[in-house]
Design a protein around this motif. Structure first.
Motif, PDB file in Angstrom:
ATOM      1  N   ASP A 279       0.823  -1.221   0.000  1.00 20.59           N
ATOM      2  CA  ASP A 279       0.000   0.000   0.000  1.00 20.59           C
ATOM      3  C   ASP A 279       0.854   1.267   0.000  1.00 20.59           C
ATOM      4  O   ASP A 279       0.325   2.363  -0.213  1.00 20.59           O
ATOM      5  CB  ASP A 279      -0.999   0.007   1.165  1.00 20.59           C
ATOM      6  CG  ASP A 279      -0.334  -0.249   2.493  1.00 20.59           C
ATOM      7  OD1 ASP A 279       0.683   0.406   2.761  1.00 20.59           O
ATOM      8  OD2 ASP A 279      -0.802  -1.132   3.240  1.00 20.59           O
ATOM      9  N   THR A 280       2.154   1.126   0.251  1.00 20.52           N
ATOM     10  CA  THR A 280       3.022   2.309   0.233  1.00 20.52           C
ATOM     11  C   THR A 280       4.367   1.959  -0.410  1.00 20.52           C
ATOM     12  O   THR A 280       4.959   0.925  -0.084  1.00 20.52           O
ATOM     13  CB  THR A 280       3.319   2.811   1.676  1.00 20.52           C
ATOM     14  OG1 THR A 280       2.121   2.760   2.452  1.00 20.52           O
ATOM     15  CG2 THR A 280       3.871   4.216   1.685  1.00 20.52           C
ATOM     16  N   LEU A 345       1.403  -1.476  -6.625  1.00 18.16           N
ATOM     17  CA  LEU A 345       0.650  -0.762  -5.572  1.00 18.16           C
ATOM     18  C   LEU A 345      -0.804  -1.230  -5.521  1.00 18.16           C
ATOM     19  O   LEU A 345      -1.438  -1.448  -6.563  1.00 18.16           O
ATOM     20  CB  LEU A 345       0.620   0.735  -5.877  1.00 18.16           C
ATOM     21  CG  LEU A 345       1.619   1.673  -5.235  1.00 18.16           C
ATOM     22  CD1 LEU A 345       1.289   3.112  -5.635  1.00 18.16           C
ATOM     23  CD2 LEU A 345       1.661   1.548  -3.721  1.00 18.16           C
ATOM     24  N   GLY A 349      -3.238   3.149  -2.766  1.00 21.92           N
ATOM     25  CA  GLY A 349      -1.880   3.159  -2.211  1.00 21.92           C
ATOM     26  C   GLY A 349      -1.106   4.381  -2.692  1.00 21.92           C
ATOM     27  O   GLY A 349      -1.448   4.996  -3.710  1.00 21.92           O
ATOM     28  N   ILE A 351       2.731   6.390  -3.498  1.00 16.20           N
ATOM     29  CA  ILE A 351       4.178   6.284  -3.759  1.00 16.20           C
ATOM     30  C   ILE A 351       4.802   7.667  -3.561  1.00 16.20           C
ATOM     31  O   ILE A 351       4.278   8.667  -4.075  1.00 16.20           O
ATOM     32  CB  ILE A 351       4.474   5.700  -5.172  1.00 16.20           C
ATOM     33  CG1 ILE A 351       5.994   5.722  -5.451  1.00 16.20           C
ATOM     34  CG2 ILE A 351       3.727   6.410  -6.296  1.00 16.20           C
ATOM     35  CD1 ILE A 351       6.424   4.890  -6.651  1.00 16.20           C
TER      36      ILE A 351
END
Ligand SMILES: C[S@@+](CC[C@H](N)C(=O)[O-])C[C@H]1O[C@@H](n2cnc3c(N)ncnc32)[C@H](O)[C@@H]1O
Length: 409
Positions: A279-280, A345, A349, A351
């Motif tokens: 998710d990150t 992702l 999510g 980035i």
């Protein structure tokens, strides 16, 4: 020979077997980099942007758990990593350019599920060592192992026992004072013979001494430094470094919430990352034309006889020296790794990309718009851009460093 006072020396040509000769006593000191934080600019989400500016301006001491263990070029400041992790909460975090593992350590401390990958085997070795979560029994075993290795090396030196070395490292013998090379050789031989599952941690301790006890000025400079080293200095450094590392590992263990899974670290090209469904993603890709991350590890590559996939390195300084179209290649590579990461992702999510301008032939190499375009092409939504101007101490030119945040729709 001029002194390298910046710590950002760009003389990263391939090390030859023979270092350049300079008078003993020259270049005694090893220097560290310093940058001045200048003006900041935010676009998009202001609140998040302000946090990113604070992250970009992080400076000061690096000591937290294992963060100070083992040098790594261009590593992120641990406080920047922590601020970004707090700003982008979630469960599973990945860093596909994990380098020395700064983000991975902070993410473990935040109790996240952690994936790290890098093309550079020294990066994955250092990251593995920095993120090791050891039980009290394993910490005791590591302590026993390091003492045994140091004792064995000391005895073998006294007995003048030969150690068989592969050709790769013999080629670089003249980058060491004879006494330092002998001590490193015997430590290396004893570690090589270890069959413990903790062997990578022993190798990482050894690796932390490989440049420091050579004639090389630093990880990022090929300049020669002559520092007097008494007999026994390397063995003592191995014992001291191991003791310090054990304390750092103990501290890490106390900071990481119980039940946190160990970090999963792999050797992988960011264009084909070794993780999925996170998710990150928080990461810092190579700034174009700035470093040769793989070539910089030549001494360690030689000791560990590693196969380095240098031709797959993104944005290397060497590629800008060699090819006219290096910037276009960097643009394509940026498209490619951003697309791969967008795919990994989960919906909603985030980035966050920490990236800075590079420089080639006196010209700045722009990074923000191409990265934003790459993200938009990959179907990511722009959230914020934070930019901080810095003066490059080597060139005195102003360069901009960014944190760019995107969301998967
Ligand atoms: C800016 S550094 C990352 C530093 C890291 N954030 C830290 O704190 O130590 C960039 C990293 O990208 C890696 N790299 C270069 N090309 C790569 C590629 N194609 N795939 C994965 N990693 C790559 C380099 O080995 C280097 O470790």
């Amino acid at each position: 020979m001029a002194k390298d006072t910046s710590g950002l020396n760009q003389n990263n040509d391939i090390l030859t077997g023979l270092p350049k000769r300079v008078s003993p006593g020259e270049n005694k000191k090893r220097f560290s980099a310093q940058v001045d934080a200048g003006h900041a600019h935010i676009e998009g989400d202001m609140e998040l942007g302000k946090k990113c500016v604070t992250a970009l301006r992080s400076n000061g001491d690096f000591q937290r758990a294992t963060q100070g263990f083992h040098s790594y070029p261009a590593r992120l400041h641990p406080d920047a990593a922590r601020l970004l992790l707090n700003a982008l909460p979630g469960d599973a975090l990945a860093d596909p350019f994990c380098g020395g593992g700064t983000l991975l350590v902070e993410a473990l401390i935040a109790g996240r599920k952690v994936y790290g990958s890098d093309l550079n085997p020294i990066a994955t070795l250092v990251s593995t060592a920095r993120t090791a979560l050891l039980s009290p029994e394993q910490l005791d075993e590591l302590q026993r192992l390091v003492e045994g290795i140091a004792d064995e090396a000391e005895k073998n030196i006294a007995d003048k026992k030969p150690v068989h070395l592969h050709d790769a490292i013999l080629k670089y013998k003249s980058w060491y004072k004879p006494n330092c090379f002998e001590e490193l050789t015997h430590l290396f031989g004893a570690i090589r013979a270890s069959e413990s599952e903790l062997k990578p941690l022993l190798q990482a301790i050894f690796s932390s001494l490989v440049v420091k006890y050579s004639l090389r000025a630093s990880d990022t400079s090929n300049k020669v430094v002559f520092i007097p080293r008494k007999n026994g200095a390397v063995l003592k450094a191995f014992r001291d470094k191991s003791r310090e590392y054990l304390q750092q590992l103990t501290e890490l263990q106390t900071l990481v919430p119980p039940g946190t899974q160990p970090a999963q670290i792999s050797l992988a090209d960011a264009r084909h990352p070794g993780f999925d469904r996170v998710d990150t993603i928080i990461t810092s890709p190579p700034y174009p034309g700035t470093y040769d991350y793989l070539l910089l590890q030549q001494l360690r590559q030689a000791w560990f006889n590693l196969d380095m996939r240098s031709n797959q390195e993104i944005g290397s300084r060497r590629s800008f020296k060699q090819a006219r179209a290096a910037y276009e290649t960097w643009l394509k590579d940026t498209d490619s790794w951003v697309k791969a990461c967008a795919k990994a992702l989960l919906p909603n999510g985030h980035i966050a990309i920490v990236v800075g301008e590079g420089m080639h032939a006196g010209k700045l190499l722009r990074v923000a718009n191409p990265t934003i375009h790459a993200a938009q092409k990959a179907g990511l939504e722009f959230i914020t851009s934070a930019a901080v101007e810095r003066k490059d101490p080597a060139t005195k030119m102003k360069k901009i460093e960014y944190i760019l945040v995107f969301k998967k729709k």
